[in-house]
Design a protein around this motif. Structure first.
Motif, PDB file in Angstrom:
ATOM      1  N   GLN A 212       0.848  -1.194   0.000  1.00 23.99           N
ATOM      2  CA  GLN A 212       0.000   0.000   0.000  1.00 23.99           C
ATOM      3  C   GLN A 212       0.884   1.244   0.000  1.00 23.99           C
ATOM      4  O   GLN A 212       2.062   1.180   0.364  1.00 23.99           O
ATOM      5  CB  GLN A 212      -0.877   0.046   1.266  1.00 23.99           C
ATOM      6  N   GLU A 214       0.433   4.842   1.767  1.00 22.82           N
ATOM      7  CA  GLU A 214      -0.373   5.700   2.632  1.00 22.82           C
ATOM      8  C   GLU A 214      -0.033   7.149   2.315  1.00 22.82           C
ATOM      9  O   GLU A 214       1.121   7.452   1.950  1.00 22.82           O
ATOM     10  CB  GLU A 214      -0.014   5.405   4.099  1.00 22.82           C
ATOM     11  N   PHE A 252     -14.514   4.146   7.126  1.00 24.14           N
ATOM     12  CA  PHE A 252     -13.282   3.690   7.775  1.00 24.14           C
ATOM     13  C   PHE A 252     -13.308   4.273   9.182  1.00 24.14           C
ATOM     14  O   PHE A 252     -13.833   5.373   9.387  1.00 24.14           O
ATOM     15  CB  PHE A 252     -12.039   4.205   7.035  1.00 24.14           C
ATOM     16  N   PHE A 254     -10.966   5.509  10.907  1.00 26.51           N
ATOM     17  CA  PHE A 254     -10.046   6.627  11.160  1.00 26.51           C
ATOM     18  C   PHE A 254     -10.333   7.861  10.321  1.00 26.51           C
ATOM     19  O   PHE A 254      -9.593   8.840  10.382  1.00 26.51           O
ATOM     20  CB  PHE A 254      -8.595   6.182  10.983  1.00 26.51           C
ATOM     21  N   GLY A 286      -8.795   3.997  -0.610  1.00 24.34           N
ATOM     22  CA  GLY A 286      -9.709   4.496   0.403  1.00 24.34           C
ATOM     23  C   GLY A 286      -9.154   5.807   0.916  1.00 24.34           C
ATOM     24  O   GLY A 286      -7.947   6.012   0.930  1.00 24.34           O
ATOM     25  N   ALA A 309      -6.417  11.830   4.502  1.00 25.73           N
ATOM     26  CA  ALA A 309      -5.495  10.698   4.339  1.00 25.73           C
ATOM     27  C   ALA A 309      -6.056   9.764   3.281  1.00 25.73           C
ATOM     28  O   ALA A 309      -7.240   9.810   2.968  1.00 25.73           O
ATOM     29  CB  ALA A 309      -5.330   9.956   5.658  1.00 25.73           C
ATOM     30  N   PHE A 310      -5.162   8.971   2.735  1.00 25.87           N
ATOM     31  CA  PHE A 310      -5.617   7.934   1.802  1.00 25.87           C
ATOM     32  C   PHE A 310      -4.709   6.718   1.933  1.00 25.87           C
ATOM     33  O   PHE A 310      -3.580   6.813   2.444  1.00 25.87           O
ATOM     34  CB  PHE A 310      -5.605   8.437   0.354  1.00 25.87           C
TER      35      PHE A 310
HETATM   36  N1  DAH Z   1      -6.124   1.497   5.510  1.00 21.84           N
HETATM   37  C1  DAH Z   1      -7.267   1.329   4.622  1.00 21.84           C
HETATM   38  C2  DAH Z   1      -7.306  -0.114   4.100  1.00 21.84           C
HETATM   39  O1  DAH Z   1      -6.323  -0.795   4.199  1.00 21.84           O
HETATM   40  C3  DAH Z   1      -7.199   2.269   3.455  1.00 21.84           C
HETATM   41  C4  DAH Z   1      -7.390   3.691   3.881  1.00 21.84           C
HETATM   42  C5  DAH Z   1      -8.636   4.242   3.918  1.00 21.84           C
HETATM   43  C6  DAH Z   1      -6.320   4.470   4.251  1.00 21.84           C
HETATM   44  C7  DAH Z   1      -8.854   5.546   4.277  1.00 21.84           C
HETATM   45  C8  DAH Z   1      -6.523   5.800   4.641  1.00 21.84           C
HETATM   46  C9  DAH Z   1      -7.802   6.304   4.651  1.00 21.84           C
HETATM   47  O2  DAH Z   1      -5.542   6.586   4.986  1.00 21.84           O
HETATM   48  O3  DAH Z   1      -7.972   7.592   5.000  1.00 21.84           O
HETATM   49  O4  DAH Z   1      -8.291  -0.531   3.608  1.00 21.84           O
END
Ligand code: DAH
Length: 341
Positions: A212, A214, A252, A254, A286, A309-310
């Protein structure tokens, strides 16, 4: 005895200088100077000499030995040199023979995609962070607002190291958000690429280990518009101008609000095909506005600061970027596949 010694001297010197090989010379050394050699044989007769003669003969014998040893050394060096010369003549190299081509490796397609992603974000002022794959549940869940009992914490999804479920292989790169908030000065702009682990069976779109990237921005007055603008810019740079995206509401723990971003299928242009499973869209990440609880738990005042964040799936980005149909190709490392990039 004197005559014997000078005879040995003359004969040995003549023999040495006519030696043709190192082996021949060595045989001569044994013959004249060895334990059972001619010089030793003469020395053994010393006992028969008178007390006055003995030291005189002794000295002469020593002189002969020294002279012969020096001659041996010289001749030996000369023979060695000649042998080397011979060998070099025999082993001449044909510089016109074509060489063996070395196969040079190349960058893996997923890392090509990652480097492009990094370049784009670095160009927008982001810092690239690296963090641990063995992570504390505190960072992977607690401080990301996913309390005990949250479904993602289940044993059936997560690789834990201990009975109490406190140490684990990180299931997402999101703990890097917490690590950044705890260690960096505000404002923060980071991306954190890396491996993550889940108990998934291997198939065309799943693997128990995947990657991933981040991303996180925290500053005063950051809004959802910044999130959309930034991500759309990144996608257009990666996939080409005019690439169509859409944001769907999601959940999510967070982020609040949370969303998922899809890109229009690169294979069918949105009409629906096997690659997008008939959807016309492919989910790539996400994202959302960072939940006030998450900011507060890492010591940031949500009244003063906000952030987004993503988390994007890197394999999925690479598959889209290079039109790869099966995730397994990315991990199998078959050179016939890798050579195409
Ligand atoms: N950690 C999430 C997942 O593994 C993906 C994610 C979603 C990360 C939203 C983020 C966020 O930083 O804001 O599915």
């Amino acid at each position: 005895m004197k005559e014997q010694l000078s005879k040995i001297r003359t004969e040995a010197l003549a023999a040495f200088s006519s030696a043709q090989t190192a082996a021949e010379l060595d045989a001569l050394r044994v013959q004249y100077l060895g334990k059972k050699g001619e010089l030793t044989a003469v020395l053994k007769q010393m006992g028969r000499l008178s007390a006055e003669e003995r030291p005189v003969m002794g000295q002469m014998a020593n002189e002969v030995r020294t002279v012969l040893e020096q001659a041996l050394e010289k001749t030996g060096a000369r023979l060695e040199e000649a042998a080397l010369e011979e060998r070099l003549k025999a082993e001449t190299v044909d510089v016109t023979v074509p060489g063996k081509a070395q196969k040079i490796g190349r960058k893996h397609p997923m890392y090509i995609a990652l480097d492009e992603i990094k370049d784009i974000f670095v160009g927008m002022g982001f810092t690239v962070l690296d963090g641990p794959e063995i992570e504390l549940a505190t960072y992977n869940f607690d401080k990301l607002n996913a309390e005990e009992g949250h479904p993602s914490r289940d044993w059936s999804d997560t690789f834990y190291f201990d009975k109490d479920s406190r140490v684990m292989l990180r299931s997402q790169t999101s703990p890097m958000q917490v690590r950044a908030m705890e260690t960096m000065e505000l404002p923060i702009r980071i991306i954190a690429p890396g491996r993550v682990y889940r108990k998934d069976e291997v198939d065309a779109t799943h693997s128990p280990m995947f990657h991933q990237v981040e991303g996180m921005v925290i500053d005063k007055g950051v809004t959802m518009a910044d999130l959309k603008g930034t991500l759309n810019t990144v996608i257009e740079k990666l996939y080409g101008e005019g690439t169509v995206t859409r944001f769907r509401p999601h959940h999510f723990p967070f982020t609040e609000p949370s969303c998922e971003m899809d890109i229009q299928c690169h294979k069918c242009g949105g009409r629906g095909c096997p690659t997008c499973k008939g959807e016309g869209w492919i989910e790539v990440l996400g994202a959302g506005m960072i939940h006030p609880n998450v900011l507060r738990m890492s010591g940031i005042d949500p009244e003063e600061y906000s952030g987004w964040a993503f988390g994007m799936g890197l394999e999925r980005m690479a598959m889209g970027r290079f039109k790869i149909a099966d995730l397994r190709l990315i991990f199998e490392n078959d050179v016939r596949f890798l050579e195409q990039f």
